[in-house]
Design a protein around this motif. Structure first.
Motif: not given
Length: 90
Positions: A66-71, A54-59, A14-25, A46-50
């Motif tokens: 370092i900035y992260y974006e959703i893929n 999985a190639d769900l985010i890029s940096e 769930p934390v990773r899903r929340d991070i992805l939702a945040m990066l959607k913005e 740890y969560h960002l590395s997972k």
């Protein structure tokens, strides 16, 4: 085919899903992500590395940050795979 198992495992938390939702913005730094979820730097890392494995985010590196974006293309692949399983229903 893509590593669907790794993708599903990454989004099972769930934390990773929340991070992805945040990066959607929009793109965020690890510090911004950690502050939003009140997580330690190690936990955010740890969560960002997972998510990255999985190639769900890029940096992207910008100066000292370092900035992260959703893929989104990975999600499109997963949805295509799920729709394929559903078959033709007419």
């Amino acid at each position: 085919m893509m590593a669907i198992q790794e993708t599903l495992k990454a989004i099972s938390d769930p934390v990773r899903r929340d991070i992805l939702a945040m990066l959607k913005e929009g793109r965020k730094s690890a510090g911004e992500i950690g502050a939003a979820f009140n997580l330690t730097g190690a936990t955010v890392s740890y969560h960002l590395s997972k998510l990255k494995s999985a190639d769900l985010i890029s940096e992207q590196k910008h100066k000292n940050f370092i900035y992260y974006e959703i893929n989104t293309s990975v999600f499109e692949d997963v949805l295509s795979w799920i729709y394929m399983l559903g078959g033709n229903r007419s």
